[in-house]
Design a protein around this motif. Structure first.
Motif, PDB file in Angstrom:
ATOM      1  N   CYS A 194      -6.799  -1.864  -5.514  1.00 61.03           N
ATOM      2  CA  CYS A 194      -6.965  -2.180  -6.935  1.00 61.03           C
ATOM      3  C   CYS A 194      -6.875  -3.700  -7.030  1.00 61.03           C
ATOM      4  N   GLU A 195      -8.012  -4.346  -7.241  1.00 57.66           N
ATOM      5  CA  GLU A 195      -8.031  -5.807  -7.169  1.00 57.66           C
ATOM      6  C   GLU A 195      -7.228  -6.447  -8.289  1.00 57.66           C
ATOM      7  N   GLY A 196      -7.225  -5.828  -9.456  1.00 55.46           N
ATOM      8  CA  GLY A 196      -6.462  -6.369 -10.580  1.00 55.46           C
ATOM      9  C   GLY A 196      -4.970  -6.403 -10.287  1.00 55.46           C
ATOM     10  N   CYS A 197      -4.444  -5.329  -9.741  1.00 54.17           N
ATOM     11  CA  CYS A 197      -2.991  -5.223  -9.536  1.00 54.17           C
ATOM     12  C   CYS A 197      -2.547  -5.724  -8.178  1.00 54.17           C
ATOM     13  N   LYS A 198      -3.517  -6.008  -7.278  1.00 54.96           N
ATOM     14  CA  LYS A 198      -3.196  -6.450  -5.916  1.00 54.96           C
ATOM     15  C   LYS A 198      -2.319  -5.446  -5.158  1.00 54.96           C
ATOM     16  N   ILE A 199      -2.583  -4.162  -5.406  1.00 60.30           N
ATOM     17  CA  ILE A 199      -1.918  -3.144  -4.595  1.00 60.30           C
ATOM     18  C   ILE A 199      -2.984  -2.169  -4.084  1.00 60.30           C
ATOM     19  N   ALA A 200      -2.605  -1.311  -3.177  1.00 63.43           N
ATOM     20  CA  ALA A 200      -3.591  -0.414  -2.583  1.00 63.43           C
ATOM     21  C   ALA A 200      -2.970   0.951  -2.295  1.00 63.43           C
ATOM     22  N   ILE A 201      -3.857   1.889  -1.949  1.00 65.88           N
ATOM     23  CA  ILE A 201      -3.423   3.244  -1.576  1.00 65.88           C
ATOM     24  C   ILE A 201      -4.002   3.538  -0.198  1.00 65.88           C
ATOM     25  N   ASN A 202      -3.186   4.059   0.698  1.00 66.33           N
ATOM     26  CA  ASN A 202      -3.662   4.439   2.023  1.00 66.33           C
ATOM     27  C   ASN A 202      -4.542   5.677   1.901  1.00 66.33           C
ATOM     28  N   ASP A 203      -5.562   5.807   2.764  1.00 68.32           N
ATOM     29  CA  ASP A 203      -6.487   6.943   2.618  1.00 68.32           C
ATOM     30  C   ASP A 203      -5.785   8.296   2.739  1.00 68.32           C
ATOM     31  N   GLU A 204      -4.617   8.317   3.462  1.00 68.51           N
ATOM     32  CA  GLU A 204      -3.880   9.596   3.588  1.00 68.51           C
ATOM     33  C   GLU A 204      -3.379  10.110   2.225  1.00 68.51           C
ATOM     34  N   VAL A 205      -3.045   9.196   1.326  1.00 65.10           N
ATOM     35  CA  VAL A 205      -2.471   9.658   0.054  1.00 65.10           C
ATOM     36  C   VAL A 205      -3.474   9.599  -1.088  1.00 65.10           C
ATOM     37  N   LEU A 206      -4.691   9.109  -0.803  1.00 64.54           N
ATOM     38  CA  LEU A 206      -5.695   9.001  -1.857  1.00 64.54           C
ATOM     39  C   LEU A 206      -5.986  10.378  -2.455  1.00 64.54           C
ATOM     40  N   GLU A 207      -5.992  11.383  -1.576  1.00 63.62           N
ATOM     41  CA  GLU A 207      -6.254  12.758  -2.005  1.00 63.62           C
ATOM     42  C   GLU A 207      -5.399  13.159  -3.212  1.00 63.62           C
ATOM     43  N   SER A 208      -4.115  12.850  -3.121  1.00 58.23           N
ATOM     44  CA  SER A 208      -3.222  13.278  -4.191  1.00 58.23           C
ATOM     45  C   SER A 208      -3.183  12.286  -5.358  1.00 58.23           C
ATOM     46  N   LYS A 209      -3.502  11.022  -5.119  1.00 57.27           N
ATOM     47  CA  LYS A 209      -3.336  10.019  -6.177  1.00 57.27           C
ATOM     48  C   LYS A 209      -4.624   9.654  -6.913  1.00 57.27           C
ATOM     49  N   LYS A 210      -5.604   9.209  -6.163  1.00 58.43           N
ATOM     50  CA  LYS A 210      -6.928   8.873  -6.699  1.00 58.43           C
ATOM     51  C   LYS A 210      -6.968   7.767  -7.750  1.00 58.43           C
ATOM     52  N   ALA A 211      -5.848   7.165  -8.066  1.00 62.70           N
ATOM     53  CA  ALA A 211      -5.854   6.075  -9.045  1.00 62.70           C
ATOM     54  C   ALA A 211      -4.752   5.082  -8.716  1.00 62.70           C
ATOM     55  N   THR A 258       0.828  -1.197   0.000  1.00 58.60           N
ATOM     56  CA  THR A 258       0.000   0.000   0.000  1.00 58.60           C
ATOM     57  C   THR A 258       0.866   1.251   0.000  1.00 58.60           C
ATOM     58  N   SER A 259       0.672   2.116  -1.000  1.00 55.30           N
ATOM     59  CA  SER A 259       1.455   3.367  -1.017  1.00 55.30           C
ATOM     60  C   SER A 259       0.967   4.265   0.103  1.00 55.30           C
ATOM     61  N   ALA A 260       1.932   4.822   0.822  1.00 53.19           N
ATOM     62  CA  ALA A 260       1.574   5.696   1.934  1.00 53.19           C
ATOM     63  C   ALA A 260       2.540   6.867   1.966  1.00 53.19           C
ATOM     64  N   SER A 261       2.107   7.917   2.645  1.00 45.74           N
ATOM     65  CA  SER A 261       3.031   9.036   2.814  1.00 45.74           C
ATOM     66  C   SER A 261       4.007   8.624   3.904  1.00 45.74           C
ATOM     67  N   GLY A 262       5.219   9.095   3.836  1.00 46.45           N
ATOM     68  CA  GLY A 262       6.178   8.760   4.887  1.00 46.45           C
ATOM     69  C   GLY A 262       6.023   9.674   6.088  1.00 46.45           C
ATOM     70  N   GLY A 263       5.082  10.587   6.037  1.00 45.90           N
ATOM     71  CA  GLY A 263       4.898  11.561   7.125  1.00 45.90           C
ATOM     72  C   GLY A 263       6.090  12.488   7.191  1.00 45.90           C
ATOM     73  N   THR A 264       6.428  12.924   8.401  1.00 43.64           N
ATOM     74  CA  THR A 264       7.574  13.828   8.554  1.00 43.64           C
ATOM     75  C   THR A 264       8.866  13.015   8.561  1.00 43.64           C
ATOM     76  N   PHE A 265       8.707  11.710   8.629  1.00 45.13           N
ATOM     77  CA  PHE A 265       9.768  10.772   8.895  1.00 45.13           C
ATOM     78  C   PHE A 265      10.582  10.473   7.641  1.00 45.13           C
ATOM     79  N   SER A 266       9.902  10.476   6.490  1.00 46.61           N
ATOM     80  CA  SER A 266      10.526   9.941   5.289  1.00 46.61           C
ATOM     81  C   SER A 266       9.834  10.523   4.074  1.00 46.61           C
ATOM     82  N   LYS A 267      10.499  10.425   2.921  1.00 42.68           N
ATOM     83  CA  LYS A 267       9.905  10.969   1.701  1.00 42.68           C
ATOM     84  C   LYS A 267       8.678  10.165   1.285  1.00 42.68           C
TER      85      LYS A 267
END
Ligand code: ATP
Ligand code: MG
Length: 419
Positions: free
Chosen positions: A226-243, A198-207
């Motif tokens: 994303c069921e096809g790709c078996k990956i996900a996005i954390n709700d914190e970064v959904l705002e910027s990514k949305k796909a 799951t892609s996530a923001s690193g917060g203040t800790f990391s890029k």
């Protein structure tokens, strides 16, 4: 091991203040003991599972070049001041304590600072890199909410690996290897199918960071899958990514999940603050590029309990079950049943199978109930009836399939199943 000698007993009810399903089941089945909110002790059955989970983690970390160490839990304030992480306003979950002199110490919630400082003694030139030390160690965090049983402890085990690389390129190669190693761990402990990178923001800790999220209603996080790709996005970064980062699909499914692991690219954030540098091929001084790779063995066990259990109790995957076979003797007071049970118990043991032998003088119904609750992969029943038939009943805890096997075929049956 004979169940009559096991120190834990099963119980009908968990403590009244226990609201999580994982801790409720683990306490009732005698795997753990609740000391207070967010603080649990491990009993023989629980420790057997924990040791197996740690074994799987070690196997995977060693395979990518990890070297095991064990760092101290007590933390030197000065080091954390240098990186700006001592202040409670920056890190809100410190447990701090004092020496008799009045000097403050911390109880480790993570170990970037002490390890970076320690590595200054061992890294001088490019020839000393890369290095991948890791530990499986107790962490302390003053969590505000500790309502998820062993999925969120105030004292818990963490496997934390730290990578020390020459540059971003070398770092990235390892980071990708670590991702695969993490997925191997989740496969081996039985939750691979429900765990998403799951892609996530690193917060203040990391890029940036990647989380490993397992789908469960008991989780405290929300991810978009994303069921096809078996990956996900954390709700914190959904705002910027949305796909989906892979196929660009915006058809993402919202799910509740628990973070079982988290890996970070730290860049030179810590090596710069603590002056961990090396001399490159041209004799130029450079800061070491770092990454950190966390995974919670105790949270993992709670997650397995949440994801794989059924209404009867725990269901352990083969690799991490406390025992391989639950040998349940019914009517052992009849000399013949006892004799055959003992014979089979020692034959299975001598084959290297791990057997919990329920030799207790209890009714069949009670024994089966306990066996379902404890959740060992195979249950072998030895009773007057099975002796008369000359066939023994073996029931798989997961799925409930029943097989009838002759005495001579028991060991092969178990070996095949547990492979
Ligand atoms: P969370 O977001 O769930 O609070 P975190 O992001 O603070 O966790 P990390 O600092 O990345 O967690 O810790 C690495 C790993 O340690 C986590 O992925 C998790 O498996 C485990 N872990 C973290 N906090 C706890 C806890 N309170 N109890 C049990 N395991 C934990
Ligand atoms: Mg996290």
């Amino acid at each position: 091991m004979r169940q009559s000698q096991l120190l834990s007993k099963t119980r009908k009810e968990a403590p009244k203040d226990e609201v999580s399903r994982n801790a409720e089941l683990l306490i009732r089945a005698g795997f753990i003991h609740k000391e207070m909110a967010g603080v649990y002790s491990f009993l023989p059955l629980g420790l057997r599972v924990l040791n197996k989970v740690n074994g799987v983690i070690r196997e995977e970390m060693n395979a990518i070049g990890g070297q095991e160490i064990l760092l101290a839990a007590l933390q030197d304030r000065e080091l954390w001041e240098k990186t700006g992480r001592w202040d409670d306003a920056v890190v809100d979950n410190w447990f701090k304590t004092k020496l008799k002199s009045g000097a403050e110490l911390g109880l480790g919630f993570t170990h970037e600072e002490p390890l970076t400082a320690l590595m200054k003694n061992h890294i001088r030139s490019f020839r000393d890199l890369p290095l991948y030390p890791y530990q499986i160690q107790t962490k302390f965090r003053n969590e505000t909410r500790a309502k998820s049983g062993i999925m969120r402890g105030r004292e818990f085990l963490m496997k934390d690996l730290y990578s020390f690389s020459r540059d971003e390129k070398e770092h990235s190669l390892f980071y990708e290897k670590a991702k695969l190693a993490y997925m191997n761990v989740f496969d081996k402990v039985g939750i691979g199918e429900t765990t998403y990178i799951t892609s996530a923001s690193g917060g203040t800790f990391s890029k940036y960071s990647d989380e490993f999220q397992t789908i469960t209603e008991a989780g405290e996080d929300t991810i978009y899958v994303c069921e096809g790709c078996k990956i996900a996005i954390n709700d914190e970064v959904l705002e910027s990514k949305k796909a989906c980062g892979n196929c660009q699909s915006s058809d993402l499914k919202k799910k509740k999940s628990v973070e079982v692991g988290n890996i970070f690219n730290l860049g030179v954030r810590f090596s710069e603050a603590l002056n961990l540098a090396y001399l490159d091929e041209e004799g130029k001084e450079k800061f070491v590029v770092m990454g950190s790779y966390g995974l919670g063995p105790t949270r993992l066990i709670g997650t397995i309990a949440e994801v794989l259990s059924d209404k009867e109790g725990l269901v352990w995957p083969k690799r991490v079950a406390p025992f391989d076979i639950h040998l349940v003797e019914i009517g052992g007071e009849s000399g013949e049943v006892r004799k055959v049970s003992e014979r089979i118990y020692s034959a299975l043991n001598s084959r290297g199978l791990e057997v919990l032998f329920d030799d207790r003088d209890l009714r069949a119904g009670e024994k089966f109930k306990d066996s379902d609750l404890i959740g060992i992969p195979l249950r072998l029943i030895i009773s007057k009836k099975t002796l008369d038939e000359g066939l023994f009943e073996i029931k798989e805890r997961s799925g409930g399939k029943v097989s009838k096997v002759k005495e001579g075929g028991l060991r092969d049956f178990a070996d095949d199943y547990l492979k």
